[in-house]
Design a protein around this motif. Structure first.
Motif, PDB file in Angstrom:
ATOM      1  N   GLY A  54       0.804  -1.206   0.000  1.00  4.71           N
ATOM      2  CA  GLY A  54       0.000   0.000   0.000  1.00  4.71           C
ATOM      3  C   GLY A  54       0.839   1.259   0.000  1.00  4.71           C
ATOM      4  N   GLY A  55       2.140   1.123   0.264  1.00  4.53           N
ATOM      5  CA  GLY A  55       3.045   2.260   0.247  1.00  4.53           C
ATOM      6  C   GLY A  55       3.298   2.760  -1.158  1.00  4.53           C
ATOM      7  N   PHE A 108       3.932  -3.792  -7.535  1.00  2.00           N
ATOM      8  CA  PHE A 108       2.954  -2.713  -7.513  1.00  2.00           C
ATOM      9  C   PHE A 108       2.997  -1.975  -6.186  1.00  2.00           C
ATOM     10  N   GLU A 109       2.884  -0.674  -6.263  1.00  2.00           N
ATOM     11  CA  GLU A 109       2.717   0.160  -5.086  1.00  2.00           C
ATOM     12  C   GLU A 109       1.282   0.688  -5.045  1.00  2.00           C
ATOM     13  N   GLY A 110       0.881   1.190  -3.872  1.00  2.00           N
ATOM     14  CA  GLY A 110      -0.448   1.775  -3.739  1.00  2.00           C
ATOM     15  C   GLY A 110      -1.574   0.797  -4.004  1.00  2.00           C
ATOM     16  N   MET A 111      -1.374  -0.461  -3.636  1.00  2.00           N
ATOM     17  CA  MET A 111      -2.350  -1.508  -3.946  1.00  2.00           C
ATOM     18  C   MET A 111      -3.323  -1.734  -2.796  1.00  2.00           C
ATOM     19  N   ASP A 112      -4.500  -2.277  -3.127  1.00  3.61           N
ATOM     20  CA  ASP A 112      -5.411  -2.788  -2.109  1.00  3.61           C
ATOM     21  C   ASP A 112      -5.664  -4.272  -2.405  1.00  3.61           C
ATOM     22  N   PHE A 113      -6.403  -4.932  -1.523  1.00  3.16           N
ATOM     23  CA  PHE A 113      -6.557  -6.378  -1.672  1.00  3.16           C
ATOM     24  C   PHE A 113      -7.512  -6.765  -2.793  1.00  3.16           C
ATOM     25  N   TYR A 114      -8.374  -5.878  -3.199  1.00  7.46           N
ATOM     26  CA  TYR A 114      -9.210  -6.150  -4.366  1.00  7.46           C
ATOM     27  C   TYR A 114      -8.330  -6.298  -5.603  1.00  7.46           C
TER      28      TYR A 114
END
Length: 458
Positions: A346-347, A371-377
């Protein structure tokens, strides 16, 4: 094969669904809990403090008090200064802390409260009072970053506002970032084994994993002493873990800029490669060889790699979590023959892909998607086409592991669905041994459970 592959393109953004990060002031509160005699204090609504206490307690299974200025709708209009000052007086009277460490929240940042001005007014109003604590404050609106950014911002504020220069001494500053209580205890042991005078900042080894007591302590024993923090500007070197910390102004950066303290920034010592690098640095700083105890630990770890290689080689893993821990775990997996296929956080440091490329080199048959800035979806969507054999990260990935019917190796923070999250060892040869055994046994158990007949021997 290029050592610096381009960062993979992130899927089209819709909205954040089950974020792969936590809020900035939560990280600040955890950092402050690693300071001796400190009470974390949130300048904002009571709900923020309640949420963070609940979240932290479920990982550590330890009590934690987080004070709050308890702002309401009225204060959102007229400002939170009076409540902040009243809260400071109440906390000082009830807890008798050495430090009150104030972190802001979304509410107070949005309305533009000038916390520095309020604190100067408070100190002027209480001048001459006996027993007042030191005050440290940091700006941590959760809409501007992650819990790791809040953690490092809090440490930077602590160093910036407390540390002073003076005659040089032989102390080495060690800033390991956010690791488990067991990891902090291991670092104490390692630094002592090299006979180094050191300051460990922060130190959650006891404050968030202490013994059972007959009486409740309002402020848990342990943590980095304020006196040691004030003397950090006199140290001869700083070691800081974190290859993705570059965009932040960390405690190590501040010490280097204000006091010309040499900064040695290295990766988290997860696995043999990165632990070797850490120990070589300690050898240089101490003038001593690595103690035999750790040489034997390394040898046993190499032997374990050989013994268990056939159970893990060629497996495919998804890794997620805090950026520096993702890099460290990626280094470990590469050592033991597991292919990281997706590394997500998420960073948004902008350095994750480069840091991963540096620890994997040309040893992988394919470079992982990063990937950066990710969420679990988004992680779940990508996982469908990657055929992973295991997932490595904290408890928030359990639904994905369940969906894929593969093991989840729990590391980092938060771990809510198992006991002992604070006692998981990640660092050093001992941490690598624990992680290797856990991963290997998970692979054996998966194969055993999937067998139509089962088996009793490996």
């Amino acid at each position: 094969m290029s050592k610096n592959p381009p960062r993979a393109k992130k899927p089209n953004y819709i909205s954040t669904t089950n974020a792969c990060k936590l809020c900035k002031p939560l990280g600040a509160c955890l950092a402050f809990k690693g300071i001796e005699g400190a009470v974390p204090y949130l300048h904002g609504s009571q709900g923020c403090a309640t949420y963070m206490r609940r979240y932290i307690i479920s990982h550590y299974n330890e009590p934690i008090d987080i004070a709050s200025s308890s702002l309401s709708e009225k204060h959102a209009v007229y400002g939170g200064g009076p409540n902040l000052k009243l809260g400071l007086t109440n906390v000082a009277a009830k807890y008798r802390p050495d430090i009150i460490a104030i972190a802001t929240t979304c509410l107070t940042e949005t309305i533009g409260d000038d916390v520095g001005m309020y604190l100067r007014e408070y100190q002027e109003d209480t001048k001459g009072s006996v027993g007042l604590p030191s005050l440290v404050h940091v700006s941590t609106p959760s809409y501007s970053g992650t819990h790791m950014e809040g953690f490092h911002a809090a440490l930077g504020a602590m160093v910036d506002q407390l540390s002073a220069g003076g005659p040089a001494n032989e102390t080495v500053n060690l800033l390991p970032g956010f690791v488990s209580s067991a990891d902090y205890r291991l670092l104490h042991e390692i630094m002592a084994a090299f006979d180094l005078n050191y300051t460990l900042l922060p130190d959650l080894s006891e404050t968030m994993d202490g013994p059972a007591l007959l009486e409740y302590e309002k402020i848990q024993a342990g943590g980095t002493p304020q006196k040691a923090i004030r003397a950090m500007g006199c140290s001869r070197a700083t070691i800081e873990f974190g290859p993705t910390l570059g965009p932040l102004t960390t405690g190590g950066d501040i010490l280097a800029a204000k006091f010309n303290t040499p900064l040695h920034r290295i990766g988290m010592p997860v696995g043999i490669r990165e632990t070797d690098r850490f120990f070589r640095l300690l050898e240089t700083l101490s003038g001593r060889p690595t103690p035999e105890k750790y040489a034997k630990e390394r040898g046993r770890l190499v032997d374990a790699y050989v013994d268990g290689h056939k159970y893990v080689f060629g497996k495919r893993a998804i890794i997620y979590g805090e950026e520096d821990l993702v890099v460290g775990m990626c280094s470990l997996l590469t050592e033991i023959g597991i292919q990281p296929v997706l590394c997500a956080s998420g960073g948004t440091s902008g350095r994750l892909a480069q840091a991963i490329a540096e620890v994997t080199g040309d040893t992988l048959t394919e470079q992982p998607q990063v990937f950066e800035g990710m969420d679990f979806y988004e992680i779940s969507e990508l996982a469908e086409g990657l055929s992973p054999d295991l997932i490595i990260g904290h408890s928030k990935g359990y639904p994905l592991a369940r969906k894929c019917a593969i093991p989840l190796i729990r590391v980092g923070f938060p771990i809510h669905d198992r006991v002992g999250g604070q006692r998981i060892l990640h660092l050093g040869y001992a941490g690598a041994q624990h992680l290797f055994d856990t991963i290997t046994n998970a692979m054996i158990a998966k194969k055993q459970d999937d067998s139509p007949v089962g088996y009793l021997y490996m």
